[in-house]
Design an enzyme around this catalytic site. Structure first.
Site, short mmCIF file in Angstrom:
data_model
loop_
_atom_site.label_atom_id
_atom_site.label_comp_id
_atom_site.label_asym_id
_atom_site.label_seq_id
_atom_site.Cartn_x
_atom_site.Cartn_y
_atom_site.Cartn_z
N ASN A 202 -3.81 -3.78 -2.45
CA ASN A 202 -3.70 -4.77 -1.37
C ASN A 202 -2.30 -5.34 -1.38
O ASN A 202 -1.37 -4.70 -0.93
CB ASN A 202 -4.79 -5.83 -1.42
N SER B 256 -10.92 -2.24 5.93
CA SER B 256 -9.53 -1.84 5.71
C SER B 256 -8.87 -1.44 7.02
O SER B 256 -9.55 -1.18 8.01
CB SER B 256 -9.53 -0.65 4.75
N SER B 257 -7.54 -1.39 6.99
CA SER B 257 -6.80 -0.83 8.12
C SER B 257 -6.18 0.51 7.74
O SER B 257 -5.48 1.13 8.55
CB SER B 257 -5.67 -1.78 8.53
N THR C 264 -4.09 1.62 -2.41
CA THR C 264 -3.54 0.26 -2.46
C THR C 264 -4.17 -0.61 -3.53
O THR C 264 -5.29 -0.35 -3.99
CB THR C 264 -3.74 -0.44 -1.08
N THR D 253 0.88 -1.14 0.00
CA THR D 253 0.00 0.00 0.00
C THR D 253 0.92 1.18 0.00
O THR D 253 2.10 1.04 0.24
CB THR D 253 -0.85 -0.09 1.28
O1 DON Z 1 -6.91 -2.03 3.28
C1 DON Z 1 -6.11 -2.68 3.93
O2 DON Z 1 -6.06 -2.67 5.14
C2 DON Z 1 -5.06 -3.51 3.19
N1 DON Z 1 -5.57 -3.90 1.92
C3 DON Z 1 -3.81 -2.70 3.08
C4 DON Z 1 -2.73 -3.44 2.37
C5 DON Z 1 -1.38 -3.01 2.76
O3 DON Z 1 -1.19 -2.11 3.52
C6 DON Z 1 -0.27 -3.77 2.18
N2 DON Z 1 0.95 -3.13 2.53
N3 DON Z 1 1.97 -3.27 2.87
#
Ligand code: DON
Length: 570
Positions: A402, A453-454, A400, A382
């Site tokens: 993902n 999501s986070s 992102t 992300t």
């Molecule tokens: O929305 C989310 O929480 C995840 N899809 C975020 C993915 C992510 O941060 C990958 N990164 N390193």
């Protein structure tokens, strides 16, 4: 035009060739390294030096922070394909010069034909290949709608002007850094059976190398169409036809009806107060804002400043706070358009106090005992970037696909990489997703629902004045990264660079383990934490918090060295 860019400090590993690009290819700038920068008129911090450069040029050309952020967002789809995207989604928190704060949810949506059990195999087990690397992994993309809506509402420059730099980077190409070239080689080596992915990320004569000029003509054509036609150029017409055809070919679910129905949503930010600072972050369908405020509420009762960084007592406290918040996440959080998220209750300070009643300063709690709180319903890539302009307009945006390069499927002829965001749903109550996160009915797959999501793009204000713009990638660790940047600054008095550089720890309820980055915990603190009953595991560095702090009208930008990127201001 000569830019007056002040740079704070030394070179970073991946910058050998990126600095070369800055000096040779672009406007003559006094840039020696780009991870830190100060300015008073504008500041852009992103994971890509080319994209930060685009954002700065837009500010200098009279654009505001939204114009700049939108230009950065499109540029990242070209220069940071691991996560920058047209085929993914994100969240933005915006603060207007009037002081109003709002958020734009442009998260992907489950296609209409999705089913709750679509990632389970015949024996009811979660199938990670399906959830992450098949055509079923993709949700209906939101980025193009989101960026254009942001621009339409608050931008000052014409749409063509904010898209032009991305088109140019895709068409004329840019020099690959060693890091990106090696990521592209790894990607291509892993998907020999995906001709469109291989063609986009290599050359007919073989793999790309650091220093090569990388052109993306298909992506340039797609961006040009969006520039001319707006969102219709992506959600209808030849680009949409190509997406739908690729979905049909590969057994995916996104149909024209899904693209037609996609709309980003303006939502109220989640707001909390922490030691007199106002924290604004992203509400559901991101869990980021609620968890951040909930964790800050729990911490506020403790004298955090008196606990030295890296000390076992502090890590124990942070862990117990994180354990409780993430347990609630698994049970209570999901898309608010589908599930009654008890936002008020979870962010209430009395609730935080009640949750911490079981905290024992000397012993680790057990995640089995902690469970989720009983609140009652009320009616691996992300990227984050931060922008501020001279009027105090602030944009905090996390976007992102993902995983790194999403599902790794490119839509033929378009240069668009598809997301694998559907894995952020809970495939079943028992199956953890790629981040080890559990979920329940609140985050089960339903047609048109947004996956939880986070992502936590965040803005912090001090006495009504801008103080901090931050956010991060890192899957489940995003929220704890943002929490630590804030606590490092507010409680421990670190400046932005030190607050961002500081190694991080993370706990997410289940698995019941404290993850820690390199050098985050001293051997004696490790021993003390184990004696309290904690399990600990070292992980690679967490997060990439590209942030801006604001003090007495001076903007300090810092690109997190964990990923490399650029802070450019003037
Ligand atoms: O929305 C989310 O929480 C995840 N899809 C975020 C993915 C992510 O941060 C990958 N990164 N390193």
């Amino acid at each position: 035009m000569r830019l007056d860019i002040l740079v704070l400090h030394g070179a970073k590993l991946r910058y050998g060739c990126v600095i070369g690009v800055l000096l040779i290819g672009l406007v003559s700038a006094s840039v020696v390294s780009a991870s830190g920068s100060v300015g008073s008129k504008g500041m852009v911090v992103s994971a890509s030096s080319e994209a930060s450069r685009v954002g700065l040029d837009i500010l200098m050309a009279g654009g505001n922070a939204v114009d700049s952020a939108v230009a950065v967002g499109f540029a990242l789809s070209v220069t940071y394909p691991e996560a920058g995207n047209l085929g993914g989604g994100g969240f933005a928190v915006i603060r207007l010069p009037t002081g109003e704060v709002m958020t734009l949810d442009h998260r992907e949506q489950a296609p209409l034909a999705s089913r709750p059990d679509q990632f389970l195999d015949d024996s009811g087990q979660y199938d990670p290949d399906k959830a992450l690397y098949s055509h079923l992994a993709s949700g209906t993309p939101g980025s193009v709608d989101g960026l254009l809506r942001l621009h339409e509402r608050f931008g000052r420059l014409p749409r063509e002007a904010v898209l032009a730099p991305a088109i140019e980077l895709a068409e004329s190409g840019f020099r690959l850094s060693d890091v990106l070239a090696s990521r592209l080689r790894d990607l291509v080596a892993g998907v020999p059976d995906r001709p469109a992915t291989v063609a986009k990320f290599s050359t007919p004569s073989g793999p790309l190398k650091g220093g090569d000029l990388w052109r993306q003509p298909d992506l340039a054509r797609t961006l040009r169409t969006i520039s001319k036609e707006g969102a219709a150029g992506f959600y209808t017409g030849w680009v949409a036809d190509a997406i739908v055809a690729e979905m049909k070919r590969g057994g995916g679910l996104i149909a024209q009806g899904d693209l037609d129905g996609y709309v980003s949503v303006w939502r109220e930010p989640v707001h909390g107060r922490y030691r007199g600072f106002d924290v604004y972050s992203m509400g559901p369908p991101s869990s980021g804002g609620i968890l951040l405020v909930q964790m800050l509420n729990m911490l506020e009762a403790f004298d955090v400043a008196s606990l030295p960084l890296g000390n076992a007592e502090l890590i124990h406290l942070m862990t117990e706070v994180e354990r409780r918040a993430y347990a609630d996440r698994a049970e209570h959080l999901g898309d608010p358009d589908f599930w009654p998220v008890p936002q008020q209750a979870l962010t209430d300070t009395d609730y935080a106090a009640a949750r911490m009643k079981s905290f024992n300063p000397e012993r680790a709690s057990s995640s089995d005992d902690v469970g989720h709180g009983l609140v009652f319903p009320e009616s691996e890539q992300t990227t984050h970037f931060s922008v501020i302009d001279s009027d105090g307009m602030m944009v905090s945006l996390t976007t992102t696909l993902n995983s790194s390069f999403g599902s790794q499927w490119v839509v033929p002829g378009t240069g668009i990489l598809l997301n694998n965001e559907m894995d952020d749903f809970a495939a079943s109550a028992k199956s953890a997703n790629q981040y080890g996160l559990l979920g329940n009915a609140a985050n089960a797959i339903e047609p048109r629902k947004r996956m939880l999501s986070s992502m936590s793009p965040t803005i912090v204000m001090k006495s009504g004045q801008p103080y901090l713009i931050t956010g991060s990638p890192g899957g489940s660790t995003i929220i704890t990264t943002v929490l630590q940047v804030i606590v490092n600054m507010i409680d421990h008095g670190l400046d932005l660079e030190a607050a961002v550089r500081r190694p991080r720890i993370h706990h997410q309820w289940r698995p019941d383990v404290i993850y820690f980055g390199p050098n985050a915990i001293s051997p004696s603190a490790l021993e003390a934490l184990r004696a309290m009953g904690h399990e600990l595991e070292q992980r690679p560095p967490m997060g990439d918090a590209n942030s801006i702090s604001i003090h007495s009208g001076v903007f300090t930008g810092f690109a997190d060295p964990r990923e490399g990127g650029a802070a450019l201001g003037y």
